[in-house]
Every structure is written in structure tokens, then in C-alpha cells.
Design an enzyme around this catalytic site. Structure first.
Site, PDB file in Angstrom:
ATOM      1  N   ALA A 183      24.615 -15.105 -20.904  1.00 22.94           N
ATOM      2  CA  ALA A 183      25.664 -14.368 -20.210  1.00 22.94           C
ATOM      3  C   ALA A 183      27.018 -14.963 -20.574  1.00 22.94           C
ATOM      4  CB  ALA A 183      25.462 -14.447 -18.702  1.00 22.94           C
ATOM      5  N   MET A 184      28.080 -14.277 -20.175  1.00 21.01           N
ATOM      6  CA  MET A 184      29.417 -14.701 -20.574  1.00 21.01           C
ATOM      7  C   MET A 184      30.415 -14.542 -19.425  1.00 21.01           C
ATOM      8  SD  MET A 184      31.314 -15.899 -22.905  1.00 21.01           S
ATOM      9  CE  MET A 184      33.018 -16.257 -22.507  1.00 21.01           C
ATOM     10  N   GLU A 185      31.225 -15.586 -19.247  1.00 24.26           N
ATOM     11  CA  GLU A 185      32.072 -15.711 -18.059  1.00 24.26           C
ATOM     12  C   GLU A 185      33.439 -15.047 -18.167  1.00 24.26           C
ATOM     13  OE1 GLU A 185      31.236 -18.260 -20.219  1.00 24.26           O
ATOM     14  OE2 GLU A 185      32.933 -19.620 -20.500  1.00 24.26           O
ATOM     15  N   HIS A 239      26.175 -20.008 -12.696  1.00 24.62           N
ATOM     16  CA  HIS A 239      26.837 -20.662 -13.825  1.00 24.62           C
ATOM     17  C   HIS A 239      28.078 -19.881 -14.261  1.00 24.62           C
ATOM     18  CE1 HIS A 239      26.854 -23.048 -17.630  1.00 24.62           C
ATOM     19  NE2 HIS A 239      27.404 -21.932 -18.107  1.00 24.62           N
ATOM     20  N   GLU A 240      27.900 -18.591 -14.496  1.00 28.84           N
ATOM     21  CA  GLU A 240      29.036 -17.787 -14.979  1.00 28.84           C
ATOM     22  C   GLU A 240      30.119 -17.702 -13.906  1.00 28.84           C
ATOM     23  OE1 GLU A 240      28.807 -17.494 -18.021  1.00 28.84           O
ATOM     24  OE2 GLU A 240      26.634 -17.719 -18.202  1.00 28.84           O
ATOM     25  N   GLU A 247      31.253 -26.511 -20.374  1.00 28.16           N
ATOM     26  CA  GLU A 247      29.818 -26.215 -20.296  1.00 28.16           C
ATOM     27  C   GLU A 247      29.017 -27.311 -19.584  1.00 28.16           C
ATOM     28  OE1 GLU A 247      28.876 -23.408 -20.510  1.00 28.16           O
ATOM     29  OE2 GLU A 247      30.292 -22.389 -21.817  1.00 28.16           O
TER      30      GLU A 247
HETATM   31  N1  PHE Z   1      29.949 -19.336 -22.397  1.00 28.46           N
HETATM   32  C1  PHE Z   1      28.630 -18.813 -22.191  1.00 28.46           C
HETATM   33  C2  PHE Z   1      28.036 -19.630 -21.072  1.00 28.46           C
HETATM   34  O1  PHE Z   1      28.216 -19.380 -19.963  1.00 28.46           O
HETATM   35  C3  PHE Z   1      27.734 -18.899 -23.364  1.00 28.46           C
HETATM   36  C4  PHE Z   1      28.058 -18.013 -24.499  1.00 28.46           C
HETATM   37  C5  PHE Z   1      28.606 -18.544 -25.637  1.00 28.46           C
HETATM   38  C6  PHE Z   1      27.804 -16.678 -24.426  1.00 28.46           C
HETATM   39  C7  PHE Z   1      28.911 -17.753 -26.724  1.00 28.46           C
HETATM   40  C8  PHE Z   1      28.093 -15.867 -25.499  1.00 28.46           C
HETATM   41  C9  PHE Z   1      28.633 -16.409 -26.644  1.00 28.46           C
HETATM   42  O2  PHE Z   1      27.453 -20.637 -21.239  1.00 28.46           O
HETATM   43 ZN    ZN Z   2      28.643 -21.712 -19.668  1.00 32.90          ZN
END
Ligand code: PHE
Ligand code: ZN
Length: 873
Positions: free
Chosen positions: A269-271, A304-305, A327
Site C-alpha cells: 500500500a502507499m501513504e 502503517h499507511e 519506514e
Molecule cells: N511507502 C510504502 C509503504 O508504506 C511502500 C511502497 C514503496 C509502496 C514504493 C509503493 C511503492 O511502506
Molecule cells: Zn511505509
């Protein structure tokens, strides 16, 4: 065809961007085949010289510049240069100006799933780490933060819902069945947090009231018909929002929070600010289609996100070398959230299992790198277990060293001092230095050094003086490019045990656990007990207080005595794990013909004694995976290890037969609830079902088939299906056929069907799965369910000595990599352990790697392959 490895980027080359981007206005004319993007950047130069903008796979229609509030005039072709990686303004104005560009991109042709792409007929973006440059020309680096205003327009029928970061502005209909919407994000952000989604969704809506009484509108956007299956994700989101207020004092900062679930996604997933985009596997769940494992993963990834909103978004990374700043810290936060939602010791054990399986393995192989590396090839390959999991451990060490109050004080200062900034690990630790007055330079060695420290412990007991002496030594083996290692501060939570469930006082210490910090290469501890005392047992690295490998020469009986005396649940579990590892190794190399009855009896006894805490009891039945054993003895023979593991598992099942029978005869908890209490009961059922799968008794298969047929939920349906994979009768094929019939129209459930077979079957099975009409090279979940599961969870078959495992997947890895380099590179990491394999598999692995390189890999995959093949040293 061959590709070159990517050019290394180095931390020491960092220079700030010489322009500030004060505001960004983006205007999208959306279409699946063709999208037009107009960008208006308000720029203030901070010096002189050319202006470099990143851009990839863009077709430039127009570029113009305006100065002093005037009208934009198209740039003379002599004033700029375009190449495959970007655009350079050769002589930009010395004062503030506005740069306008218009580019065309093709979402439908974007198979890399980075930038703007099409998934299931909907448009979505993925910009971390360097995807924004595939949308428009921009300084695509995290230290360039700006405020974004976005306008989207497109056909209303295809894209009825238009979403971006921040809060909605104007919206309305346009002629020709078209419409538009604007979104404004008041918070400055780096481009990697930009997001846009357009399509037809069902939306699960809810609201959250923040601690200061502000209302936040929550929406989870999913495929048509899926909204009820987003309920658990919504519940997890609200609990996360509350937890961050209560534990870190952090409140959400916008009136809207949206999540969009997409089927084709490279990671979990992506934040993105205010608009998190999720792999649908981590949003959708109900009792019929998802397992407890899925529910737990959803809970932790949603958290997390969400937590990134403060650790990552409000305060971001200066450059990608600092990735662990957001992270590692955010993983630490989500792990603690999960521990608060469920059981803290059980959570700790699961986190350590993952750390050892993934991060210790990474540290021990050619892909080893430090938590804050000083160089990288392909940035996508830096999203590793080391950055995430070891990064989290380091925050855990920090908190243990300074205590929870100082930790919170330091975090408060960090948020206050750096809100709205892009910072470094040094900035983060400066906050803790400020609140504690301590110097963290030795501590930061943990960030600079790759490899897992090994701590050796020797003890001597002098009965005459009633003194226990403990000698501790630390050593970290050399890794690629780092031949000499320094000691790091190792916090070891310890205790002296009396053997009857209590603690012992010694040398003026109270009878309770205490922290020993091994600062240098070695240390000697002395514990003087009252005269005539019995020898106490030394309990160390309780709660896995340091991410190290502990070397302690103990006999089986001494270890068992220690396990029986333990007062720390982590160490109870870990003591048994160590015994089990040693046992599997002895069975695999022939030094022992059959499992030791006393040991099997002791494990069974521990399981029976823990039935009151079923999730913990389930973990006690767990045998280490074959890959974890690679670290223990080399060269590693996966086939022999898997056989030995199965033998021990069968013996344990036999010893527990009665308990298993009684437990499984009881009905599963009903009605289903995904929370910790019920999940814990089901975890033990699953563990026992797995033991039945390892049994050679003929009635075990009948029991499993019966349980499969009557499974009341997906958790039990899948655990019985998996257990049946190891049986020899007709029940297995019947269940495989039934499951497919039942779920063939649900891709997430079918991923499980593929994965169960790939992670347990033969190379022939995997070839059959790849040829299945529902195998889809473009869908990362499906590729991971087959190739990933086979290569990373079925090591005896993947690393078969005749090379059949490699040949079964080689062509598919190449094809996946061609379309999607991030996916290709991730699959290539399955080769990270090749050098430790027994000679036959090792030779085959090397040959396969070389064939892949020769056939032509993406830069990302080449980065992994070349490091894997590099001579050690
Ligand atoms: N930043 C995202 C995470 O929550 C991970 C991620 C990195 C998603 C690159 C997509 C592309 O850890
Ligand atoms: Zn992350």
C-alpha cells in the site's frame, strides 16, 4: 540482449535542489489510452545555473515560461534540452518565474505500475519512489516540497469519481458527457506523495471525530459490489486514528481521508497524502474469502499507511538514503499498534520470525546493506527487510535504552522541530540527544553497518563464592564492501532465574529483570549471590531486546532446563525454537536417525501447558522454515532439511494426537469475529491442522477432508487445503478441484489457491499453474502467488539439485521483468542465498542467474543479479 547495471547514487554527493517550487498546479485531461497533463510550476531560483527536471516516458507537447506575472511565452528550442531521463532549462531566469508544460502519457501502456496506470478500467497512480517523473517534468526528489492544486477532467461515464490529495474544491459537469473536479492539498509535500484516482467505485463511508473535535470524512473506494468487504479496513482505520492520538498525541490534519483499493499494485500500500492507495489484498476481507492472517495484515497495513501521515508525510526524507527514517519508524509504530490490539508477546514473536526469515537472510547474503546505506543502484530495490524490519528494531533499541518517557519526549520534539521538512537520520537523533543529553554517535553505527551482530555468551559458576560470571563478546562478519566492523551498543534485557518460575537477587540488584548494554567488543558480568545459593539460570535477550544472533553452547538438557525456568514468553518460545533447529539439523545430516522422544515430549508438554493462551500455544508448535535453517549450517541442503523438518513435525503430531483430536472435535468459534480472541483459538486449530497434514496415519487425511468439507470460514478452509497438500490419497485433488470451482470468479481467493499449490508442489505443478488460463503475468499478486510462493516458500523444490525448479520459472521471471521491473527485481531476490546451497543446486542456480543476465534484464533486476553474482568480499 544485455542491460547495464544502474549507475550508483551516493549519499556523499547530495546537494540541495537549487530552486524552490513554491506551488504546483496540475491539470489532467484523463483518458485510458491517452492522458494530457498540464503543469504550472511557480519557481524561485536559489542560485544560478541550469534547471534540471526529471521526466520519463513523456511526450512533450508544449513548454513555456512566464516572468514577473506576465503571459507565458513558448520556449525557444535552443533554451532547453530533452533526453530520456528528463529536461534541462539551459538558462532559466534569475528571479521568480512560472514554467508551463504539457505532456502526453499513456496509462494503458504503462505495465510498470509506476506513474499513472490503468487497473481494472480505473486510473490510479504510484509515485514512490520515482513515479511522478512518469507523469510530468518535475524535480522528482523528496526534499522538494510544494503545495499542489489539481484539476481533473474526463468522461463522466468512465470516471464518475475523481480523487486526489487534500480536500475537494470545485466540481461540475462539462459539455459532451464530461465532468471535472478540483482538489487542493494545503500541506506542502514531495512529489512521491502525489496521487490521483479516477473511475467507478463503490464507496464505504464513515466519519471520525478527532481529539480536538474535528470531523473527518472517511471513504474506502473499492470495486463494484465489494463495499461490505471493506468494513474491517474501516474499523482498523478508525482504531489507528485513535491510537496515534492516544499514544503519540498526533491528530489527523485534513477533513477527508480516502483509501482506494486497486487490484494491480507492486507493493502492499502507499501513504499518499489524504489518499492512500492499497493493494486490494490489504483492504478486502470477510470470513468467507479471507483468513485471520489476512485480517491481521489488513489491520497492520492500514495502520502503517495512516501512521505515515506524521512519520513520512508531515516530516519526510531529505533523500532516499534516509528511507528508514520514515519506514523503520512507521513499522515500529504499526508493530506496537498491533501489539496493543492483540497480544504483545505473540506480536513480538511474529515480528521476530519475520525479521529472522527475511532480514537476517538478507544480512547474510550478497544483498546485505546497512539500514541507512550510503550508495544504491536502483531505488526500488531499497524497499527491503533491512530498511523496514531492522529499521524498526533500531527504534525499539532506542526506546529501550532511553525509556518510554524520554522516547515520547524526543518524538514530540521531532514533530515540533521538523514539521513540514525533509530531514535526515542525524536530525532525528539530534532530537533524542536534546531531550536526554546523551550522545548517539556510537548508536548510529547500527545504521551504518550491514550484517547481523553475533553475541557469544560463556558462563562459569563458582559454587564456593556463589558467583556467576558471564562473558559477552560481539562480532559482526564482514559484508560486501565492509570488511571491518565496529562494535555496536547491544541492549540485552536479562534476568537471573531460580528455576521455579521466580527471579534471583544478586550483587545488590533486586530480583527482577535488568538491562545489560554491551557497548564494546566484550564485557564480563559478575553476579554474586548469597552464600550457599544454588546456581541461577541466566536469561538473556528477553523480548528479543537486540536484533542479534546469540551463540551459547548449551546441551539439550541445559537448554530444556532454561526453557522450563523462563519467565519471559519470548524466550520460552525461542528456547524451544533453538532446540527444534538443532534437532532438524541433526536429523538432516544423518547424525541422528529419529526425533528425540524427550525433546518431542517437552515441546508437546509446553504446548499442552499453554492451551489457555491458544495463539501462544500455536507458536510453540511451529517449526522453523527451511530458509531459516540456511543460516545455521552451510552448505545448505534444502531437500534434506525439508525431509528432516517433516519427520519432526510428524513426531510432534503423534505426541499431541490426543490434544489435537480433542481440540478439533470442538466447533470453531461462532459467529465469526476477526478480533484477537477468536483468531487466537483459530490459530491453534490451524496449527493442529498443519500437524495432521504431516502425519502418516491414514485417518489423518480423512479427518482433514472432513474438516475441509465442513470448514465454517476461509481460515479453516485454507488451512485444511494446505494440510491436504502433504497427503497422498484422493482428498487432495478433490479439494483443489472444489476450491477452484467455488472461487474461480474471486481473484484474491484464487491467489490463495495458486499459492497453496506453488508453495507445496513440484516444479511440474508450477509449470501447470503458469499454464493455467487464470495465470496473469500483468498482475503482481498472481505472479507472486505462483512464482514468489514457489521460489521463496518451497525451497526444496525451487532449489532442486537437478535445476528443475529454476527452469520451471525462469522464462516467467524474464517475461514479468520485461513488463514490470519492480516485480522482476523482487522475484530475482529469490536467488539471494544461492552461494550457501549444496554444490549441485548451487551450480544450477549460478547457471540460471547467468542465463537470465544473458537474456536481458531490466535495470532493477540487473541490480539484484549483479550483486548476487559478484564475488564475495
Ligand atoms: N511507502 C510504502 C509503504 O508504506 C511502500 C511502497 C514503496 C509502496 C514504493 C509503493 C511503492 O511502506
Ligand atoms: Zn511505509
Amino acid at each position: 540482449m544485455r542491460t547495464d547495471t544502474p549507475v550508483a547514487v551516493k549519499l556523499k554527493d547530495y546537494v540541495p535542489y537549487p530552486f524552490s517550487i513554491d506551488a504546483v498546479e496540475l491539470s489532467f485531461d484523463l483518458g485510458a489510452q491517452k492522458t494530457t497533463v498540464r503543469a504550472r510550476l511557480s519557481v524561485t531560483p536559489k542560485g544560478t545555473g541550469p534547471m534540471r527536471l526529471d521526466g520519463e516516458a513523456l511526450h512533450l507537447n508544449y513548454i513555456a515560461l512566464a516572468e514577473g506575472g506576465g503571459k507565458a511565452a513558448p520556449l525557444d528550442p535552443a533554451d532547453f534540452e530533452v533526453d530520456a531521463r528528463g529536461l534541462t532549462l539551459l538558462a532559466p531566469p534569475g528571479g521568480p518565474f512560472v514554467l508551463e508544460t504539457e505532456v502526453e502519457i499513456s496509462p494503458a501502456a504503462n505495465t510498470a505500475l509506476s506513474g499513472l496506470y490503468l487497473s481494472g478500467g480505473r486510473l490510479c497512480t504510484q509515485c514512490e519512489a520515482e513515479g511522478f517523473r512518469r507523469i510530468t517534468y518535475y524535480p522528482d526528489r523528496p526534499d522538494v516540497m510544494s503545495s499542489f492544486r489539481v484539476r481533473m477532467e474526463g468522461p463522466k461515464a468512465a470516471f464518475p469519481i475523481l480523487l486526489s490529495n487534500g480536500t475537494p474544491g470545485e466540481a461540475g459537469d462539462l459539455p459532451g458527457g464530461r465532468h471535472f473536479a478540483e482538489w487542493v492539498d494545503p500541506h506542502k509535500k514531495p512529489a512521491y506523495l502525489f496521487a490521483l484516482c479516477a473511475g467507478d467505485y463503490d464507496v464505504l463511508r464513515d466519519t471520525f471525530t478527532t481529539m480536538s473535535g474535528r470531523r473527518v470524512d472517511l471513504g474506502i473506494h473499492v470495486d463494484k459490489g465489494d463495499a461490505p468487504r471493506a468494513a474491517w479496513a474501516m474499523d482498523a482505520l478508525k482504531r489507528s486514528m485513535r491510537w496515534d492520538e492516544e499514544v503519540y498525541g498526533r491528530e489527523y490534519d485534513l477533513g477527508v481521508f480516502n483509501i482506494v483499493a486497486v487490484r494491480d499494485f507492486n507493493f502492499g500500500a502507499m501513504e499518499n497524502k489524504g489518499l492512500n492507495i492499497f493493494n486490494s489484498a490489504y483492504v478486502l476481507a470477510d470470513e468467507d474469502t479471507a483468513t485471520d492472517f489476512d485480517f491481521e495484515a489488513i489491520e497492520s497495513i492500514v495502520a502503517h499507511e495512516y501512521f505515515h501521515n506524521w512519520t513520512g508525510n508531515r516530516i519526510t526524507c531529505r533523500d532516499w538514503f534516509q528511507l528508514c527514517l520514515k519506514e523503520g519508524l512507521t513499522v515500529f509504530r504499526d508493530q506496537n499498534f498491533s501489539a496493543d490490539m492483540r497480544s504483545r508477546p505473540v506480536q513480538r514473536i511474529k515480528d521476530v520470525i519475520k525479521l529472522r526469515a527475511r532480514q537476517f537472510a538478507e544480512d547474510a547474503g550478497p544483498l546485505a546493506h546497512s539500514v541507512r546505506p550510503d550508495t544504491y543502484g536502483a531505488i526500488d530495490n531499497l524497499y527491503t527487510a533491512t530498511v523496514y524490519e531492522k529499521g524498526s528494531e533500531l527504534i525499539g533499541i532506542l526506546r529501550r535504552l532511553i525509556g518510554p518517557e524520554k522516547y515520547r519526549e524526543g518524538m514530540d520534539l521531532y514533530f515540533e522541530r521538523h514539521d513540514g521538512q525533509a530531514v535526515t537520520i542525524e536530525d532525528f537523533y539530534a532530537c533524542f540527544e536534546a531531550v536526554t543529553g546523551r550522545d548517539f554517535s556510537a548508536f548510529r553505527q547500527w545504521y551504518a553497518q550491514a550484517g547481523t551482530p553475533e553475541v557469544t555468551l560463556d558462563e562459569t559458576w563458582d559454587a564456593e563464592t556463589a558467583t556467576l560470571k558471564v562473558r559477552l563478546r560481539q562480532n559482526t562478519a564482514p559484508t560486501q564492501g565492509q570488511p571491518v566492523k565496529k562494535p555496536v551498543p547491544v541492549p540485552l534485557l536479562s534476568a537471573l532465574l531460580d528455576g521455579e518460575g521466580g527471579h534471583v537477587a544478586a550483587s545488590g540488584r533486586k530480583a527482577e529483570p535488568f538491562l545489560v548494554v554491551l557497548e564494546g567488543a566484550e564485557a564480563e558480568l559478575e553476579f554474586r549471590l548469597p552464600e550457599g545459593s544454588r546456581r541461577p539460570l541466566f536469561s538473556v535477550n528477553r523480548d528479543f531486546s537486540a536484533p542479534v544472533r546469540l551463540v551459547r553452547k548449551l546441551t539439550r538438557d541445559e537448554r530444556l532446563a532454561l526453557v522450563r525456568a523462563e519467565t519471559d514468553p519470548f524466550n520460552t518460545w525461542d528456547g524451544l525454537q533453538t532446540l527444534v533447529k538443532e534437532e532438524i539439523l541433526a536429523l538432516s545430516d544423518g547424525s541422528q536417525a529419529k526425533p528425540d522422544d524427550a525433546l518431542v515430549g517437552a515441546i508437546a508438554g509446553a504446548v499442552k501447558g499453554a492451551l489457555g493462551d491458544p495463539a501462544f500455544a500455536a507458536l510453540l508448535t511451529r517449526l522453523p522454515e527451511v530458509g531459516e535453517l540456511f543460516l545455521e549450517r552451510q552448505p545448505a541442503d534444502p531437500v534434506a532439511l525439508a525431509a528432516a523438518r517433516a519427520k519432526l513435525q510428524a513426531a510432534l503430531g503423534k505426541a499431541l494426537a490426543e490434544t489435537i483430536g480433542e481440540t478439533l472435535a470442538k466447533p470453531a468459534p461462532a459467529p465469526y469475529h476477526p478480533g484477537a480472541e477468536q483468531a487466537s483459538v483459530r490459530a491453534l486449530r490451524n496449527a493442529f491442522i498443519a500437524l495432521l497434514g504431516a502425519s502418516s496415519e491414514p485417518e489423518a487425511e480423512a479427518t482433514l477432508s472432513r474438516l475441509y468439507d465442513s470448514a465454517p470460514n476461509m481460515t479453516e478452509r485454507l488451512s485444511t487445503l494446505r494440510a491436504l497438500m502433504f497427503t497422498k490419497g484422493g482428498g487432495k485433488a478433490k479439494a483443489i478441484g472444489h476450491f477452484e470451482q467455488m472461487w474461480k470468479s474471486n481473484p484474491l481467493v484464487m491467489d490463495k489457491w495458486f499459492s497453496v499449490q506453488a508453495s507445496t508442489g513440484t516444479a511440474e505443478d508450477v509449470k501447470r499453474l503458469i499454464a493455467h488460463p487464470d495465470f496473469d503475468l500483468r498482475n503482481p499478486n498472481r505472479v507472486r502467488a505462483v512464482i514468489g510462493a514457489f521460489a521463496m516458500q518451497n525451497l526444496a523444490a525451487f532449489h532442486a539439485p537437478d535445476g528443475s525448479g529454476y527452469r520451471a520459472v525462469e522464462a516467467t521471471i524474464l517475461a514479468a521483468d520485461k513488463a514490470n521491473p519492480a516485480l522482476g527485481a523482487r522475484l530475482m531476490t529469490a536467488f539471494e542465498q544461492w552461494r550457501v546451497l549444496e554444490p549441485k543446486a548451487r551450480g544450477e542456480a549460478e547457471a540460471c542467474l547467468k542465463r537470465l543476465v544473458e537474456a536481458g534484464l531490466s535495470e532493477n533486476a540487473m541490480d539484484i543479479a549483479s550483486r548476487a553474482l559478484a564475488a564475495p568480499g
